[in-house]
Write an enzyme that holds these catalytic residues in place. Structure first.
Site, PDB file in Angstrom:
ATOM      1  N   ALA A 144     -48.841  73.428 -27.330  1.00 45.40           N
ATOM      2  CA  ALA A 144     -49.361  72.072 -27.471  1.00 45.40           C
ATOM      3  C   ALA A 144     -50.874  72.188 -27.350  1.00 45.40           C
ATOM      4  O   ALA A 144     -51.374  72.910 -26.494  1.00 45.40           O
ATOM      5  CB  ALA A 144     -48.809  71.189 -26.363  1.00 45.40           C
TER       6      ALA A 144
ATOM      7  N   SER B 247     -45.511  73.762 -24.284  1.00 46.33           N
ATOM      8  CA  SER B 247     -45.244  72.529 -23.535  1.00 46.33           C
ATOM      9  C   SER B 247     -44.619  71.460 -24.410  1.00 46.33           C
ATOM     10  O   SER B 247     -45.156  71.109 -25.461  1.00 46.33           O
ATOM     11  CB  SER B 247     -46.547  71.950 -22.970  1.00 46.33           C
ATOM     12  OG  SER B 247     -47.125  72.834 -22.059  1.00 46.33           O
TER      13      SER B 247
ATOM     14  N   HIS C 261     -51.065  65.021 -19.118  1.00 48.19           N
ATOM     15  CA  HIS C 261     -49.942  65.912 -19.450  1.00 48.19           C
ATOM     16  C   HIS C 261     -48.763  65.101 -20.002  1.00 48.19           C
ATOM     17  O   HIS C 261     -48.021  65.589 -20.856  1.00 48.19           O
ATOM     18  CB  HIS C 261     -49.537  66.716 -18.215  1.00 48.19           C
ATOM     19  CG  HIS C 261     -48.528  67.799 -18.495  1.00 48.19           C
ATOM     20  ND1 HIS C 261     -48.748  68.816 -19.406  1.00 48.19           N
ATOM     21  CD2 HIS C 261     -47.281  68.028 -17.993  1.00 48.19           C
ATOM     22  CE1 HIS C 261     -47.689  69.615 -19.449  1.00 48.19           C
ATOM     23  NE2 HIS C 261     -46.778  69.158 -18.609  1.00 48.19           N
TER      24      HIS C 261
ATOM     25  N   TYR D  46     -53.623  79.478 -15.229  1.00 52.21           N
ATOM     26  CA  TYR D  46     -53.995  78.467 -14.220  1.00 52.21           C
ATOM     27  C   TYR D  46     -52.933  78.277 -13.140  1.00 52.21           C
ATOM     28  O   TYR D  46     -53.205  77.727 -12.078  1.00 52.21           O
ATOM     29  CB  TYR D  46     -54.333  77.114 -14.880  1.00 52.21           C
ATOM     30  CG  TYR D  46     -53.192  76.434 -15.605  1.00 52.21           C
ATOM     31  CD1 TYR D  46     -52.164  75.796 -14.918  1.00 52.21           C
ATOM     32  CD2 TYR D  46     -53.155  76.419 -16.997  1.00 52.21           C
ATOM     33  CE1 TYR D  46     -51.120  75.180 -15.589  1.00 52.21           C
ATOM     34  CE2 TYR D  46     -52.126  75.809 -17.683  1.00 52.21           C
ATOM     35  CZ  TYR D  46     -51.110  75.192 -16.966  1.00 52.21           C
ATOM     36  OH  TYR D  46     -50.081  74.590 -17.637  1.00 52.21           O
ATOM     37  N   GLU D  47     -51.709  78.725 -13.410  1.00 51.03           N
ATOM     38  CA  GLU D  47     -50.667  78.596 -12.378  1.00 51.03           C
ATOM     39  C   GLU D  47     -50.875  79.596 -11.245  1.00 51.03           C
ATOM     40  O   GLU D  47     -50.192  79.517 -10.222  1.00 51.03           O
ATOM     41  CB  GLU D  47     -49.283  78.818 -13.008  1.00 51.03           C
ATOM     42  CG  GLU D  47     -48.904  77.748 -14.013  1.00 51.03           C
ATOM     43  CD  GLU D  47     -47.566  78.037 -14.673  1.00 51.03           C
ATOM     44  OE1 GLU D  47     -46.544  77.930 -14.000  1.00 51.03           O
ATOM     45  OE2 GLU D  47     -47.561  78.390 -15.876  1.00 51.03           O
TER      46      GLU D  47
ATOM     47  N   HIS E  40     -41.561  72.970 -19.227  1.00 53.63           N
ATOM     48  CA  HIS E  40     -41.222  74.366 -19.531  1.00 53.63           C
ATOM     49  C   HIS E  40     -39.888  74.679 -18.856  1.00 53.63           C
ATOM     50  O   HIS E  40     -39.822  74.798 -17.637  1.00 53.63           O
ATOM     51  CB  HIS E  40     -42.311  75.311 -19.021  1.00 53.63           C
ATOM     52  CG  HIS E  40     -43.559  75.278 -19.837  1.00 53.63           C
ATOM     53  ND1 HIS E  40     -43.878  76.258 -20.740  1.00 53.63           N
ATOM     54  CD2 HIS E  40     -44.554  74.373 -19.903  1.00 53.63           C
ATOM     55  CE1 HIS E  40     -45.028  75.962 -21.325  1.00 53.63           C
ATOM     56  NE2 HIS E  40     -45.471  74.818 -20.838  1.00 53.63           N
TER      57      HIS E  40
ATOM     58  N   HIS F 123     -48.806  80.359 -17.326  1.00 53.26           N
ATOM     59  CA  HIS F 123     -50.219  80.235 -17.664  1.00 53.26           C
ATOM     60  C   HIS F 123     -51.083  80.846 -16.562  1.00 53.26           C
ATOM     61  O   HIS F 123     -50.678  80.875 -15.394  1.00 53.26           O
ATOM     62  CB  HIS F 123     -50.605  78.751 -17.808  1.00 53.26           C
ATOM     63  CG  HIS F 123     -49.727  77.985 -18.752  1.00 53.26           C
ATOM     64  ND1 HIS F 123     -48.478  77.535 -18.386  1.00 53.26           N
ATOM     65  CD2 HIS F 123     -49.909  77.612 -20.044  1.00 53.26           C
ATOM     66  CE1 HIS F 123     -47.928  76.911 -19.414  1.00 53.26           C
ATOM     67  NE2 HIS F 123     -48.766  76.945 -20.438  1.00 53.26           N
TER      68      HIS F 123
ATOM     69  N   ASN G 182     -52.706  65.585 -28.701  1.00 55.35           N
ATOM     70  CA  ASN G 182     -53.673  64.535 -28.361  1.00 55.35           C
ATOM     71  C   ASN G 182     -54.975  64.806 -29.081  1.00 55.35           C
ATOM     72  O   ASN G 182     -55.248  65.935 -29.474  1.00 55.35           O
ATOM     73  CB  ASN G 182     -53.916  64.511 -26.841  1.00 55.35           C
ATOM     74  CG  ASN G 182     -54.385  65.868 -26.321  1.00 55.35           C
ATOM     75  OD1 ASN G 182     -53.610  66.824 -26.278  1.00 55.35           O
ATOM     76  ND2 ASN G 182     -55.628  65.951 -25.968  1.00 55.35           N
TER      77      ASN G 182
ATOM     78  N   MET H  82     -54.452  75.909 -23.355  1.00 57.28           N
ATOM     79  CA  MET H  82     -54.561  76.753 -22.148  1.00 57.28           C
ATOM     80  C   MET H  82     -53.591  77.937 -22.186  1.00 57.28           C
ATOM     81  O   MET H  82     -53.175  78.442 -21.138  1.00 57.28           O
ATOM     82  CB  MET H  82     -54.289  75.905 -20.901  1.00 57.28           C
ATOM     83  CG  MET H  82     -55.152  74.657 -20.794  1.00 57.28           C
ATOM     84  SD  MET H  82     -54.636  73.602 -19.448  1.00 57.28           S
ATOM     85  CE  MET H  82     -55.585  72.107 -19.798  1.00 57.28           C
ATOM     86  N   SER H  83     -53.222  78.370 -23.368  1.00 58.18           N
ATOM     87  CA  SER H  83     -52.236  79.460 -23.449  1.00 58.18           C
ATOM     88  C   SER H  83     -52.516  80.322 -24.672  1.00 58.18           C
ATOM     89  O   SER H  83     -53.629  80.323 -25.198  1.00 58.18           O
ATOM     90  CB  SER H  83     -50.822  78.869 -23.536  1.00 58.18           C
ATOM     91  OG  SER H  83     -50.649  78.192 -24.769  1.00 58.18           O
TER      92      SER H  83
HETATM   93  N1  HPA Z   1     -56.952  70.408 -23.835  1.00 59.74           N
HETATM   94  C1  HPA Z   1     -56.471  71.547 -23.344  1.00 59.74           C
HETATM   95  N2  HPA Z   1     -55.209  71.894 -23.415  1.00 59.74           N
HETATM   96  C2  HPA Z   1     -54.362  71.058 -24.007  1.00 59.74           C
HETATM   97  C3  HPA Z   1     -54.787  69.839 -24.538  1.00 59.74           C
HETATM   98  C4  HPA Z   1     -56.160  69.486 -24.461  1.00 59.74           C
HETATM   99  O1  HPA Z   1     -56.616  68.434 -24.901  1.00 59.74           O
HETATM  100  N3  HPA Z   1     -53.690  69.230 -25.064  1.00 59.74           N
HETATM  101  C5  HPA Z   1     -52.636  70.066 -24.847  1.00 59.74           C
HETATM  102  N4  HPA Z   1     -53.049  71.170 -24.207  1.00 59.74           N
END
Ligand code: HPA
Length: 278
Positions: free
Chosen positions: A116, A33, A253, A88-89, A64, A86, A241, A217-218
């Site tokens: 990310a 991402s 996001h 979750y999609e 993406h 992903h 983050n 998440m990947s």
């Molecule tokens: N949590 C989960 N997935 C993420 C995060 C997060 O803080 N930042 C970027 N992808």
């Protein structure tokens, strides 16, 4: 929805991609991402938009781009995936990991995965890079595993070893490239969750106790499938983050994508340094 792919089905997708290529890629790079712009550095680029590849999973997530870029980076033939899908999609684990299977059938021996991630380790800040030294496969540990189903015996064993999911010589190459390019490169364990909600503070404290340094998440399913098929993996997280262990900050996001703009130049020079040494 495909729960499992046969070798023939994977080979059909691989054949379409091969018919677009004029080079034999030696390294595949999956961009996470907000990191897709790294592909702009590829020379003599040839582009295949994902929708032109029948059966290829297409990302629904902003950030993406959804295309394969092949060409040269630091003199190496590369295949860059700008965007991934992903779990979750709504994709199955087999669909999430189809690109890795296709790479294996294209005889690409090395994979650089990027993502990310949120920082759980308090020493990490947004905009930093982390070498992934190991992973916690939380999303897949309890059932939804990418290797569930008939084993593809031609590619790897039923019960593959994961003791060195991330290649140690490649990790050393990344450390050396970071030093040479004066890039701060943290190291740590990436915890892969299913998403799409970000974590609660209690989730994050749990992950910290479990030994995670970053969360996302990947990546984890891709790396499992890569190792099953003997692909050597280098993993780099772009810290987007600070994970919100105290519950006093909000994660979004947009924040993840904004960090990508800071991360892309660093990631690009690190990966260039790695490719020079690989
Ligand atoms: N949590 C989960 N997935 C993420 C995060 C997060 O803080 N930042 C970027 N992808």
């Amino acid at each position: 929805m495909k729960e499992f792919y046969s070798l023939e089905e994977i080979d059909r997708v691989a054949a379409v991609i091969r018919s677009h290529f004029t080079i034999n890629p030696q390294v595949a790079i999956i961009l996470g991402s907000g990191l897709g712009e790294m592909a702009d550095s590829v020379r003599d680029a040839q582009v295949i938009p994902y929708p032109e590849i029948p059966g290829w999973p297409i990302s629904t997530v902003p950030g993406h781009q959804g295309r394969i870029v092949t060409g040269k980076l630091e003199g190496r033939n590369v295949m860059v995936l700008q965007g991934r899908v992903h779990y979750y999609e709504g994709y199955t684990m087999a669909e999430v990991t189809l690109p890795v299977r296709v790479m294996q059938r294209l005889n690409i021996p090395s994979l650089i995965v990027t993502n990310a991630a949120g920082a759980i380790n308090p020493a990490f800040s947004p905009g930093d890079l982390m070498l992934i030294t190991d992973q916690l496969n939380l999303a897949t540990m309890a059932g939804v595993h990418p290797l569930r189903g008939p084993n593809l015996d031609d590619l790897g064993p039923r019960f593959p070893d994961m003791s060195q999911a991330y290649d140690r010589p490649y990790s050393q190459i990344a450390r050396d490239a970071a030093v040479e390019n004066q890039i701060l490169l943290h190291e740590g364990v990436y915890a892969g969750l299913a998403g799409p909600s970000f974590e609660t503070p209690a989730d994050l404290r749990f992950l910290r106790i479990a030994g995670a340094d970053a969360v996302g998440m990947s990546t984890v399913p891709e790396v499992i499938v890569a190792r099953h098929g003997g692909t050597r993996v280098l993993g780099i997280s772009g810290i987007s983050n600070k994970a919100n262990l105290d519950g006093n900050t909000v994660t979004s996001h947009e924040e993840v994508l904004a960090a990508g703009r800071v991360l892309v130049p660093k990631l690009t020079s690190l990966i260039r340094g790695v490719l020079r040494r690989m």
